[in-house]
Design a protein around this motif. Structure first.
Motif, mmCIF file in Angstrom:
data_model
loop_
_atom_site.group_PDB
_atom_site.id
_atom_site.type_symbol
_atom_site.label_atom_id
_atom_site.label_comp_id
_atom_site.label_asym_id
_atom_site.label_seq_id
_atom_site.Cartn_x
_atom_site.Cartn_y
_atom_site.Cartn_z
ATOM 1 N N VAL A 127 -2.443 9.135 -12.137
ATOM 2 C CA VAL A 127 -1.526 8.158 -12.717
ATOM 3 C C VAL A 127 -0.168 8.323 -12.052
ATOM 4 C CG1 VAL A 127 -0.492 7.274 -14.835
ATOM 5 C CG2 VAL A 127 -2.786 8.291 -14.894
ATOM 6 N N THR A 128 0.341 7.236 -11.512
ATOM 7 C CA THR A 128 1.666 7.222 -10.880
ATOM 8 C C THR A 128 2.508 6.131 -11.518
ATOM 9 O OG1 THR A 128 0.803 5.775 -9.136
ATOM 10 C CG2 THR A 128 0.870 8.135 -8.680
ATOM 11 N N GLN A 129 3.750 6.480 -11.798
ATOM 12 C CA GLN A 129 4.697 5.526 -12.374
ATOM 13 C C GLN A 129 5.687 5.121 -11.293
ATOM 14 O OE1 GLN A 129 4.471 4.721 -15.911
ATOM 15 N NE2 GLN A 129 5.620 2.969 -15.135
ATOM 16 N N HIS A 130 5.712 3.842 -10.968
ATOM 17 C CA HIS A 130 6.568 3.329 -9.897
ATOM 18 C C HIS A 130 7.820 2.698 -10.489
ATOM 19 C CE1 HIS A 130 3.502 3.555 -6.555
ATOM 20 N NE2 HIS A 130 2.748 3.718 -7.632
ATOM 21 N N GLY A 131 8.948 3.054 -9.912
ATOM 22 C CA GLY A 131 10.203 2.442 -10.327
ATOM 23 C C GLY A 131 10.656 1.343 -9.395
ATOM 24 N N LYS A 132 10.167 1.334 -8.184
ATOM 25 C CA LYS A 132 10.490 0.285 -7.223
ATOM 26 C C LYS A 132 9.258 0.038 -6.372
ATOM 27 C CE LYS A 132 12.500 3.675 -4.047
ATOM 28 N NZ LYS A 132 13.660 4.074 -3.252
ATOM 29 N N PRO A 133 9.084 -1.128 -5.837
ATOM 30 C CA PRO A 133 9.977 -2.293 -5.923
ATOM 31 C C PRO A 133 10.024 -2.922 -7.309
ATOM 32 C CG PRO A 133 7.931 -2.900 -4.851
ATOM 33 C CD PRO A 133 7.867 -1.434 -5.056
ATOM 34 N N MET A 134 9.113 -2.564 -8.199
ATOM 35 C CA MET A 134 9.170 -3.056 -9.581
ATOM 36 C C MET A 134 8.525 -2.006 -10.471
ATOM 37 S SD MET A 134 6.219 -5.925 -9.177
ATOM 38 C CE MET A 134 7.026 -6.466 -7.664
ATOM 39 N N PHE A 135 8.795 -2.115 -11.755
ATOM 40 C CA PHE A 135 8.288 -1.143 -12.710
ATOM 41 C C PHE A 135 6.795 -1.379 -12.910
ATOM 42 C CE2 PHE A 135 7.507 0.656 -16.910
ATOM 43 C CZ PHE A 135 8.128 1.883 -16.778
ATOM 44 N N THR A 136 5.965 -0.462 -12.388
ATOM 45 C CA THR A 136 4.509 -0.628 -12.419
ATOM 46 C C THR A 136 3.863 0.725 -12.647
ATOM 47 O OG1 THR A 136 4.727 -2.405 -10.786
ATOM 48 C CG2 THR A 136 2.516 -1.590 -11.214
ATOM 49 N N LYS A 137 2.794 0.707 -13.423
ATOM 50 C CA LYS A 137 1.993 1.904 -13.646
ATOM 51 C C LYS A 137 0.650 1.730 -12.938
ATOM 52 C CE LYS A 137 0.177 4.862 -17.343
ATOM 53 N NZ LYS A 137 0.068 5.047 -18.815
ATOM 54 N N THR A 169 5.606 12.795 -0.057
ATOM 55 C CA THR A 169 5.561 11.388 0.359
ATOM 56 C C THR A 169 5.179 10.462 -0.801
ATOM 57 O OG1 THR A 169 3.267 11.702 1.090
ATOM 58 C CG2 THR A 169 5.009 11.925 2.744
ATOM 59 N N VAL A 170 4.439 10.996 -1.780
ATOM 60 C CA VAL A 170 4.097 10.171 -2.947
ATOM 61 C C VAL A 170 5.360 9.717 -3.663
ATOM 62 C CG1 VAL A 170 2.888 10.145 -5.160
ATOM 63 C CG2 VAL A 170 1.854 11.281 -3.191
ATOM 64 N N PHE A 171 6.317 10.629 -3.820
ATOM 65 C CA PHE A 171 7.554 10.285 -4.523
ATOM 66 C C PHE A 171 8.514 9.518 -3.622
ATOM 67 C CE2 PHE A 171 5.794 13.800 -6.879
ATOM 68 C CZ PHE A 171 6.003 13.422 -8.202
ATOM 69 N N GLU A 172 8.399 9.692 -2.320
ATOM 70 C CA GLU A 172 9.263 8.925 -1.421
ATOM 71 C C GLU A 172 8.881 7.455 -1.386
ATOM 72 O OE1 GLU A 172 9.028 10.759 2.345
ATOM 73 O OE2 GLU A 172 10.083 12.591 1.743
ATOM 74 N N GLY A 173 7.674 7.126 -1.810
ATOM 75 C CA GLY A 173 7.241 5.728 -1.820
ATOM 76 C C GLY A 173 7.627 4.972 -3.065
ATOM 77 N N GLY A 174 8.528 5.522 -3.872
ATOM 78 C CA GLY A 174 8.991 4.827 -5.071
ATOM 79 C C GLY A 174 8.384 5.333 -6.365
ATOM 80 N N VAL A 175 7.595 6.414 -6.313
ATOM 81 C CA VAL A 175 6.977 6.977 -7.520
ATOM 82 C C VAL A 175 7.974 7.888 -8.214
ATOM 83 C CG1 VAL A 175 5.106 8.441 -8.366
ATOM 84 C CG2 VAL A 175 4.673 6.793 -6.537
ATOM 85 N N THR A 176 8.066 7.733 -9.535
ATOM 86 C CA THR A 176 8.945 8.579 -10.336
ATOM 87 C C THR A 176 8.183 9.620 -11.147
ATOM 88 O OG1 THR A 176 8.891 6.951 -12.130
ATOM 89 C CG2 THR A 176 10.683 6.766 -10.507
ATOM 90 N N ASP A 177 6.895 9.422 -11.339
ATOM 91 C CA ASP A 177 6.097 10.365 -12.120
ATOM 92 C C ASP A 177 4.672 10.382 -11.578
ATOM 93 O OD1 ASP A 177 5.394 12.210 -13.982
ATOM 94 O OD2 ASP A 177 5.349 10.847 -15.703
ATOM 95 N N LEU A 178 4.070 11.569 -11.557
ATOM 96 C CA LEU A 178 2.714 11.755 -11.042
ATOM 97 C C LEU A 178 2.016 12.815 -11.878
ATOM 98 C CD1 LEU A 178 0.364 11.636 -8.922
ATOM 99 C CD2 LEU A 178 1.684 13.288 -7.570
ATOM 100 N N TYR A 179 0.819 12.501 -12.348
ATOM 101 C CA TYR A 179 0.017 13.493 -13.074
ATOM 102 C C TYR A 179 -1.449 13.105 -12.975
ATOM 103 C CZ TYR A 179 0.389 9.988 -16.819
ATOM 104 O OH TYR A 179 0.368 8.812 -17.548
ATOM 105 N N TYR A 180 -2.308 14.087 -13.219
ATOM 106 C CA TYR A 180 -3.757 13.923 -13.116
ATOM 107 C C TYR A 180 -4.393 14.139 -14.487
ATOM 108 C CZ TYR A 180 -3.110 14.186 -8.060
ATOM 109 O OH TYR A 180 -2.713 13.958 -6.768
ATOM 110 N N ILE A 181 -5.392 13.318 -14.789
ATOM 111 C CA ILE A 181 -6.141 13.405 -16.046
ATOM 112 C C ILE A 181 -7.607 13.661 -15.713
ATOM 113 C CG2 ILE A 181 -6.790 12.214 -18.165
ATOM 114 C CD1 ILE A 181 -4.276 10.540 -17.929
ATOM 115 N N LEU A 182 -8.157 14.729 -16.268
ATOM 116 C CA LEU A 182 -9.554 15.085 -16.039
ATOM 117 C C LEU A 182 -10.341 14.909 -17.334
ATOM 118 C CD1 LEU A 182 -8.081 16.457 -13.603
ATOM 119 C CD2 LEU A 182 -9.820 18.245 -13.723
ATOM 120 N N LYS A 183 -11.428 14.160 -17.274
ATOM 121 C CA LYS A 183 -12.273 13.919 -18.450
ATOM 122 C C LYS A 183 -13.710 14.318 -18.125
ATOM 123 C CE LYS A 183 -9.597 10.005 -20.251
ATOM 124 N NZ LYS A 183 -9.650 8.568 -20.648
#
Length: 331
Positions: free
Chosen positions: A126-136, A91-105
């Motif tokens: 971190v999720t990269q959205h392609g729609k409705p607009m290009f947003t990180k 469902t994360v990718f069905e909502g317009g996300v094109t990339d998903l990754y986790y960063i642990l510090k």
């Protein structure tokens, strides 16, 4: 640059028997790195089988995934089981996300007998959205993971507490639409809620209903029963568990050792005991058969209740004893 024995990826030239263990057996964070790579290999054609294989690779069969965050109407906490985890990531990718990754510090690890716990107070999804607009979107919070301490090293519990999130829009897009106030107004609006898309939030709300129905679904899949029969069977078994008394622990009988006695004394004691038992039984037998009326002379009446009503509709009647020894009923 040649690898050295101190390199975690070092492979001995003498064969597989001299190789070091896989890196994630030493550092559990490497499993998150592998999960990020697997998510990046996802394509648009990835179906439910791909997501099931993804969840099987990184999550235990009894794994749970918990998300905690605060929305406008108050704090929320959702916990889903292993069967619903693949659908959550999809469902994360069905909502317009094109990339998903986790960063642990600066994560902390603690080793137990059969598990490894990773506590990261500075985790970023971190999720990269392609729609409705290009947003990180950078969603920050605390991630607590529990891995099984075995060769597979899969996740048993996943708990992500979201504290804050940021939506980043490139300057180039703002410069392109600097003269269009409608586009600028649209760019100023958030596309997520606490870093989660509406598809994911709706699915989590639906999981509140789906999670208790997992028993019905598994029973329908196993026994091929109708939904109504599955519900009846589950309710009946639950009622049986509630009504059944708790099982009492079995107590082992205590055996007492008896001291040995002389043969003459034992035979005399046994014969005396037998005579005492016979006389006692003879004395008790007539006493047990005597009624109160025979023991007490002149007893007037003995109440006797029955469920059959008498002539006057009373449930109780009495039996009188005359001086001649005859019984006479009184109602």
């Amino acid at each position: 640059m040649s690898s050295t024995p101190h390199d975690p990826f070092y492979s001995s030239p003498f064969g597989p028997f001299y190789r070091r263990h896989t890196p994630y057996m030493v550092q559990p964070e490497y499993r998150i790195y592998e999960m990020n790579k697997r998510l990046q290999s996802r394509t648009e054609d990835s179906d439910n089988l791909w997501w099931d294989a993804f969840a099987t690779e990184f999550f235990e069969d009894d794994a749970t995934l918990t998300l905690s965050f605060c929305l406008e109407d108050g704090p929320k906490r959702y916990t889903i089981g292993r069967t619903l985890i693949p659908r959550y990531f999809s469902t994360v990718f069905e909502g317009g996300v094109t990339d998903l990754y986790y960063i642990l510090k600066h994560s902390k690890e603690s080793y137990h007998n059969s598990s490894i716990t990773v506590d990261c107070d500075q985790c970023a999804m971190v999720t990269q959205h392609g729609k409705p607009m290009f947003t990180k979107v950078c969603t920050e919070g605390r991630l607590i993971l529990e891995f099984t301490f075995d060769d597979l090293m899969r996740i048993k519990t996943w708990h992500f507490t979201i504290r804050q999130y940021r939506e980043l829009v490139p300057r180039s897009i703002l410069a392109m639409h600097a003269q269009d106030p409608q586009v600028l107004d649209q760019l100023s609006k958030n596309i997520t809620r606490m870093g989660l898309t509406n598809f994911t939030l709706n699915y989590l709300r639906l999981c509140v209903i789906l999670e208790p129905m997992q028993e019905l679904m598994s029973r329908h899949k196993t026994y091929n029963l109708s939904p109504r029969d599955c519900l009846k069977t589950c309710l009946f078994q639950k009622w049986q568990r509630m009504v059944a008394p708790p099982a009492e622990p079995t107590r082992q009988p205590t055996t007492k050792r008896r001291k040995r006695k002389n043969s003459t004394s034992s035979t005399s004691n046994s014969s005396a005991g037998a005579n005492a038992n016979s006389t006692g039984s003879k004395k008790k037998t007539p006493a047990a058969n005597l009624s109160l009326s025979s023991q007490v002379p002149g007893l007037g009446a003995i109440p006797n209740c029955s469920l059959n009503p008498g002539r006057d509709g009373d449930l109780c009647h009495s039996t009188a004893v005359t001086p001649s020894g005859q019984f006479k009923e009184k109602h």
